[in-house]
Write a protein that holds these residues in place. Sequence first.
Motif, PDB file in Angstrom:
ATOM      1  N   GLU A  68       0.980  -1.214  -0.058  1.00 34.84           N
ATOM      2  CA  GLU A  68      -0.011   0.112  -0.135  1.00 34.84           C
ATOM      3  C   GLU A  68       0.892   1.095   0.100  1.00 34.84           C
ATOM      4  O   GLU A  68       0.586   2.213  -0.598  1.00 34.84           O
ATOM      5  CB  GLU A  68      -0.816   0.036   1.194  1.00 34.84           C
ATOM      6  N   SER A  69       2.041   0.950   0.545  1.00 36.81           N
ATOM      7  CA  SER A  69       3.023   2.429   0.621  1.00 36.81           C
ATOM      8  C   SER A  69       3.596   2.660  -0.650  1.00 36.81           C
ATOM      9  O   SER A  69       4.236   3.686  -1.109  1.00 36.81           O
ATOM     10  CB  SER A  69       4.175   2.090   1.415  1.00 36.81           C
ATOM     11  N   LYS A  70       3.600   1.600  -1.715  1.00 35.94           N
ATOM     12  CA  LYS A  70       4.038   1.746  -2.981  1.00 35.94           C
ATOM     13  C   LYS A  70       3.082   2.431  -3.899  1.00 35.94           C
ATOM     14  O   LYS A  70       3.282   2.824  -5.072  1.00 35.94           O
ATOM     15  CB  LYS A  70       4.729   0.496  -3.447  1.00 35.94           C
ATOM     16  N   LEU A  71       1.893   2.035  -3.633  1.00 37.89           N
ATOM     17  CA  LEU A  71       0.794   2.559  -4.420  1.00 37.89           C
ATOM     18  C   LEU A  71       0.576   4.057  -4.617  1.00 37.89           C
ATOM     19  O   LEU A  71       0.777   4.651  -3.235  1.00 37.89           O
ATOM     20  CB  LEU A  71      -0.460   1.812  -4.291  1.00 37.89           C
ATOM     21  N   PRO A  72       0.196   4.633  -5.632  1.00 41.72           N
ATOM     22  CA  PRO A  72      -0.004   6.076  -5.805  1.00 41.72           C
ATOM     23  C   PRO A  72      -1.319   6.452  -4.635  1.00 41.72           C
ATOM     24  O   PRO A  72      -1.941   5.476  -4.493  1.00 41.72           O
ATOM     25  CB  PRO A  72      -0.182   6.513  -7.040  1.00 41.72           C
ATOM     26  N   SER A  73      -1.185   7.518  -4.197  1.00 39.04           N
ATOM     27  CA  SER A  73      -2.467   7.946  -3.209  1.00 39.04           C
ATOM     28  C   SER A  73      -3.822   7.827  -3.895  1.00 39.04           C
ATOM     29  O   SER A  73      -4.762   7.741  -3.132  1.00 39.04           O
ATOM     30  CB  SER A  73      -2.190   9.501  -2.678  1.00 39.04           C
ATOM     31  N   CYS A  74      -3.762   8.046  -5.134  1.00 40.08           N
ATOM     32  CA  CYS A  74      -5.077   8.056  -6.053  1.00 40.08           C
ATOM     33  C   CYS A  74      -5.258   6.517  -6.574  1.00 40.08           C
ATOM     34  O   CYS A  74      -6.239   6.273  -7.530  1.00 40.08           O
ATOM     35  CB  CYS A  74      -5.113   8.978  -7.130  1.00 40.08           C
ATOM     36  N   TYR A  75      -4.817   5.537  -5.836  1.00 38.92           N
ATOM     37  CA  TYR A  75      -4.910   4.248  -6.420  1.00 38.92           C
ATOM     38  C   TYR A  75      -6.399   3.683  -6.594  1.00 38.92           C
ATOM     39  O   TYR A  75      -6.754   2.983  -7.463  1.00 38.92           O
ATOM     40  CB  TYR A  75      -4.090   3.233  -5.728  1.00 38.92           C
ATOM     41  N   LYS A  76      -7.152   3.968  -5.426  1.00 33.93           N
ATOM     42  CA  LYS A  76      -8.404   3.688  -5.525  1.00 33.93           C
ATOM     43  C   LYS A  76      -9.342   4.293  -6.807  1.00 33.93           C
ATOM     44  O   LYS A  76     -10.036   3.295  -7.106  1.00 33.93           O
ATOM     45  CB  LYS A  76      -9.253   4.114  -4.307  1.00 33.93           C
ATOM     46  N   PHE A  77      -8.869   5.372  -7.128  1.00 35.47           N
ATOM     47  CA  PHE A  77      -9.556   6.038  -8.135  1.00 35.47           C
ATOM     48  C   PHE A  77      -9.070   5.212  -9.469  1.00 35.47           C
ATOM     49  O   PHE A  77      -9.944   5.037 -10.358  1.00 35.47           O
ATOM     50  CB  PHE A  77      -8.920   7.787  -8.415  1.00 35.47           C
ATOM     51  N   LEU A  78      -7.885   5.017  -9.756  1.00 36.50           N
ATOM     52  CA  LEU A  78      -7.487   4.266 -10.789  1.00 36.50           C
ATOM     53  C   LEU A  78      -8.051   2.800 -10.919  1.00 36.50           C
ATOM     54  O   LEU A  78      -8.491   2.444 -11.900  1.00 36.50           O
ATOM     55  CB  LEU A  78      -5.873   3.886 -10.569  1.00 36.50           C
ATOM     56  N   ALA A  79      -8.204   2.169  -9.728  1.00 36.99           N
ATOM     57  CA  ALA A  79      -8.702   0.914  -9.589  1.00 36.99           C
ATOM     58  C   ALA A  79     -10.496   1.021 -10.137  1.00 36.99           C
ATOM     59  O   ALA A  79     -10.680  -0.026 -10.901  1.00 36.99           O
ATOM     60  CB  ALA A  79      -8.596   0.220  -8.331  1.00 36.99           C
ATOM     61  N   ARG A  80     -11.108   1.806  -9.636  1.00 35.70           N
ATOM     62  CA  ARG A  80     -12.621   2.178 -10.055  1.00 35.70           C
ATOM     63  C   ARG A  80     -12.476   2.202 -11.507  1.00 35.70           C
ATOM     64  O   ARG A  80     -13.438   2.000 -12.348  1.00 35.70           O
ATOM     65  CB  ARG A  80     -12.980   3.033  -9.511  1.00 35.70           C
ATOM     66  N   LYS A  81     -11.474   2.915 -12.150  1.00 33.19           N
ATOM     67  CA  LYS A  81     -11.632   3.444 -13.501  1.00 33.19           C
ATOM     68  C   LYS A  81     -11.149   2.182 -14.422  1.00 33.19           C
ATOM     69  O   LYS A  81     -11.711   2.216 -15.559  1.00 33.19           O
ATOM     70  CB  LYS A  81     -10.579   4.549 -13.811  1.00 33.19           C
ATOM     71  N   VAL A  82     -10.222   1.431 -13.981  1.00 35.01           N
ATOM     72  CA  VAL A  82      -9.825   0.347 -14.809  1.00 35.01           C
ATOM     73  C   VAL A  82      -9.882  -0.828 -14.568  1.00 35.01           C
ATOM     74  O   VAL A  82      -9.362  -2.039 -15.421  1.00 35.01           O
ATOM     75  CB  VAL A  82      -8.233   0.775 -15.450  1.00 35.01           C
ATOM     76  N   LEU A  83     -10.304  -1.134 -13.456  1.00 40.15           N
ATOM     77  CA  LEU A  83     -10.367  -2.632 -12.900  1.00 40.15           C
ATOM     78  C   LEU A  83     -11.829  -2.893 -12.457  1.00 40.15           C
ATOM     79  O   LEU A  83     -12.642  -2.022 -12.161  1.00 40.15           O
ATOM     80  CB  LEU A  83      -9.492  -2.868 -11.677  1.00 40.15           C
ATOM     81  N   ASP A  84     -12.103  -4.247 -12.566  1.00 43.36           N
ATOM     82  CA  ASP A  84     -13.653  -4.482 -11.885  1.00 43.36           C
ATOM     83  C   ASP A  84     -13.575  -4.399 -10.633  1.00 43.36           C
ATOM     84  O   ASP A  84     -12.718  -4.980  -9.904  1.00 43.36           O
ATOM     85  CB  ASP A  84     -13.731  -6.112 -12.464  1.00 43.36           C
ATOM     86  N   GLU A  85     -14.874  -3.660  -9.920  1.00 43.99           N
ATOM     87  CA  GLU A  85     -14.850  -3.412  -8.638  1.00 43.99           C
ATOM     88  C   GLU A  85     -15.013  -4.730  -7.861  1.00 43.99           C
ATOM     89  O   GLU A  85     -14.386  -4.811  -6.763  1.00 43.99           O
ATOM     90  CB  GLU A  85     -15.982  -2.714  -8.401  1.00 43.99           C
ATOM     91  N   GLU A  86     -15.642  -5.766  -8.218  1.00 43.44           N
ATOM     92  CA  GLU A  86     -15.638  -7.097  -7.560  1.00 43.44           C
ATOM     93  C   GLU A  86     -14.044  -7.548  -7.594  1.00 43.44           C
ATOM     94  O   GLU A  86     -13.956  -8.073  -6.287  1.00 43.44           O
ATOM     95  CB  GLU A  86     -16.653  -7.886  -8.333  1.00 43.44           C
TER      96      GLU A  86
END
Length: 290
Positions: A68-86
């Motif tokens: 989690e320390s290596k992920l950018p601060s906006c990783y949740k935004f990125l994940a919602r945009k390009v990955l499946d939420e489930e």
Amino acid sequence: MGSSISSSASNIREKNYSSSSSRRTSFGDIPESCISSILINLDPPDICKLARVNHAFHRASSSDFVWESKLPSCYKFLARKVLDEESVSTMTKKEIYTKLCQRNLFDCDTKEVLLDKCSGQICLFMSSKSLKITGIDDRRYWIYIPTEESRFKNVAYLQQMWWVEIIGELEFLFPVGSYSVNFRLKLGKSSKRLGRRVCNVDQVHGWDVKPVRFKLTTSDGECSISECYLNEPGEWVYYHVGDFVVVKPNEPMKIKFSLAQIDCTHTKGGLCVDSAIICPSEFRERLKQY
């Protein structure tokens, strides 16, 4: 008797040595929490290398605390945009990091975002089809050409036009930092002849008469304007539009940038437009790696 005492002393020393040897520590005795505290200060490639040391390092190198320390601060935004939420809800932080380091297309496959594997910083690519190009729907002026030279597998090609204007617009959540906006352009039309890639520059004209004007503005009030002649036929060139700085980590930024040559005293032609790239400013010198 002296011999007996000497023998007993020798036996005692041997037992003590044997006992101390059995208590000798190794890497496997280091607490996993201590290993995690060490790994959190390393770059991702080094963390993955140390995962091979032993089971304790392997477990620590996969912990959410480390990744989690290596992920950018906006990783949740990125994940919602390009990955499946489930899928995201069941993925570890390491799995999310790994997935975001791959090519992730969005907006009908016209844009792409990925993380730099070593630093976790964001690089964003916008295809020619995501840009607003004056006259793009009129085949007398512009056509799309399929090519392996583009990460999006096609480029926009200008045959001839008086008014050339290309605009990119984006609203995106970037981590705090300085970013650079660049156009990837080429003068000339690529094709294959007898299995070899060649570039036809017969239609290239008008770019040496007046410079192209680049402009960048942001919702934070930043503005950058520059001019540059396009004068390197046959080669893909990254033309710098400008830089912007993000200081608000949880607020999306609106960006508008453009390329224009609107002097109608002469026509322009022979220009390939591949994409626009937004990346950390320190990445500008190594854009060709992406």
